[in-house]
Design a protein around this motif. Sequence first.
Motif, PDB file in Angstrom:
ATOM      1  N   TRP A  14      52.975  60.681  46.849  1.00  0.00           N
ATOM      2  CA  TRP A  14      52.271  60.078  45.720  1.00  0.00           C
ATOM      3  C   TRP A  14      52.864  60.637  44.450  1.00  0.00           C
ATOM      4  N   ASP A  15      53.198  59.761  43.508  1.00  0.00           N
ATOM      5  CA  ASP A  15      53.804  60.168  42.243  1.00  0.00           C
ATOM      6  C   ASP A  15      52.804  60.022  41.108  1.00  0.00           C
ATOM      7  N   GLY A  16      52.175  61.114  40.695  1.00  0.00           N
ATOM      8  CA  GLY A  16      51.315  61.068  39.516  1.00  0.00           C
ATOM      9  C   GLY A  16      49.843  61.049  39.826  1.00  0.00           C
ATOM     10  N   GLY A  17      49.093  60.328  38.955  1.00  0.00           N
ATOM     11  CA  GLY A  17      47.633  60.289  39.024  1.00  0.00           C
ATOM     12  C   GLY A  17      47.106  59.000  39.624  1.00  0.00           C
ATOM     13  N   ARG A  18      45.864  58.705  39.310  1.00  0.00           N
ATOM     14  CA  ARG A  18      45.159  57.569  39.901  1.00  0.00           C
ATOM     15  C   ARG A  18      45.908  56.256  39.772  1.00  0.00           C
ATOM     16  N   THR A  31      56.065  51.236  53.282  1.00  0.00           N
ATOM     17  CA  THR A  31      55.698  50.433  52.117  1.00  0.00           C
ATOM     18  C   THR A  31      55.190  51.286  50.965  1.00  0.00           C
ATOM     19  N   ALA A  32      55.181  50.691  49.799  1.00  0.00           N
ATOM     20  CA  ALA A  32      54.560  51.300  48.620  1.00  0.00           C
ATOM     21  C   ALA A  32      53.059  51.074  48.692  1.00  0.00           C
ATOM     22  N   VAL A  33      52.305  51.996  48.081  1.00  0.00           N
ATOM     23  CA  VAL A  33      50.846  51.889  48.052  1.00  0.00           C
ATOM     24  C   VAL A  33      50.327  52.263  46.678  1.00  0.00           C
ATOM     25  N   SER A  34      49.215  51.642  46.310  1.00  0.00           N
ATOM     26  CA  SER A  34      48.521  52.006  45.068  1.00  0.00           C
ATOM     27  C   SER A  34      47.125  51.403  45.119  1.00  0.00           C
ATOM     28  N   MET A  39      40.713  46.585  41.446  1.00  0.00           N
ATOM     29  CA  MET A  39      39.962  47.840  41.266  1.00  0.00           C
ATOM     30  C   MET A  39      40.558  48.667  40.125  1.00  0.00           C
ATOM     31  N   ASN A  40      41.158  47.934  39.169  1.00  0.00           N
ATOM     32  CA  ASN A  40      41.752  48.535  37.970  1.00  0.00           C
ATOM     33  C   ASN A  40      42.898  49.488  38.268  1.00  0.00           C
ATOM     34  N   GLY A  41      43.673  49.163  39.274  1.00  0.00           N
ATOM     35  CA  GLY A  41      44.867  49.925  39.601  1.00  0.00           C
ATOM     36  C   GLY A  41      46.115  49.123  39.265  1.00  0.00           C
ATOM     37  N   PRO A  42      47.297  49.682  39.549  1.00  0.00           N
ATOM     38  CA  PRO A  42      48.545  48.994  39.216  1.00  0.00           C
ATOM     39  C   PRO A  42      48.914  47.860  40.169  1.00  0.00           C
ATOM     40  N   GLY A  43      48.343  47.829  41.375  1.00  0.00           N
ATOM     41  CA  GLY A  43      48.642  46.743  42.308  1.00  0.00           C
ATOM     42  C   GLY A  43      50.057  46.777  42.854  1.00  0.00           C
ATOM     43  N   ILE A  44      50.603  47.963  43.053  1.00  0.00           N
ATOM     44  CA  ILE A  44      51.967  48.111  43.587  1.00  0.00           C
ATOM     45  C   ILE A  44      51.894  48.235  45.105  1.00  0.00           C
ATOM     46  N   GLY A  45      52.612  47.391  45.812  1.00  0.00           N
ATOM     47  CA  GLY A  45      52.613  47.455  47.271  1.00  0.00           C
ATOM     48  C   GLY A  45      51.264  47.073  47.845  1.00  0.00           C
ATOM     49  N   THR A  46      50.917  47.716  48.927  1.00  0.00           N
ATOM     50  CA  THR A  46      49.639  47.441  49.579  1.00  0.00           C
ATOM     51  C   THR A  46      48.627  48.506  49.166  1.00  0.00           C
ATOM     52  N   ASN A  47      47.466  48.473  49.781  1.00  0.00           N
ATOM     53  CA  ASN A  47      46.403  49.425  49.427  1.00  0.00           C
ATOM     54  C   ASN A  47      45.531  49.669  50.652  1.00  0.00           C
TER      55      ASN A  47
END
Length: 147
Positions: A14-18, A31-34, A39-47
Motif C-alpha cells: 500500500w502506497d500512502g494513506g486512505r 491487481t491494483a486495489v483502492s 465510497m469517496n476513494g480513488p477507484g483504482i483497480g478493484t476493492n
Amino acid sequence: MDVVEHVFRLESTWDGGRNDSGKIKCGQLNTAVSIPKEMNGPGIGTNPDEMLLGAAATCYIISLATMLEYSKIKASLSLQSEGIVHTSNNIYTYKKIIHNITIFLQEDLDKNVRIAEKLAYKAEQSCMISKALRGNVEIIINCSIKK
C-alpha cells in the motif's frame, strides 16, 4: 477421515494513506486495489467490496455446476450478482448479496427442472464462501430455469 489443509498466500503493498492505492497478488490474482469512488476513494483497480462479491459469486456458480454434474444434469449457467453495502455514520456494512442465476438445461425433462431448482438453493448452502459469510451477510438466490 483425513483432513487436507489448503493454504492460500496473498502479498499486498500500500502506497500512502486512505485515498492512495495498493497492489495484491495471490496465485493468478494480481491487481491494483483502492477504496471505490462510491465510497469517496480513488477507484483504482478493484476493492474489497468487489472481491467479496466475486468470491461469493464464483464459489456459488462452481458449487452449482459441480452439483449439476454429479446429478448428471447437463446445463449452462449465467449469474448476475449484486452486493448491497449500507453506510451509516461513516461505517460501511456489507448487508446482502443477491445471486440471480439462470440455468439453461440441455434436456427438457420435468425431473431435471425440479432437481436443478433444488440444487440452485442447495449450492448456496454448501458453498465455502457462503458458509463463511453466514450470520453476517444475507444471501438471496433468485433462480430461473430455461429449457
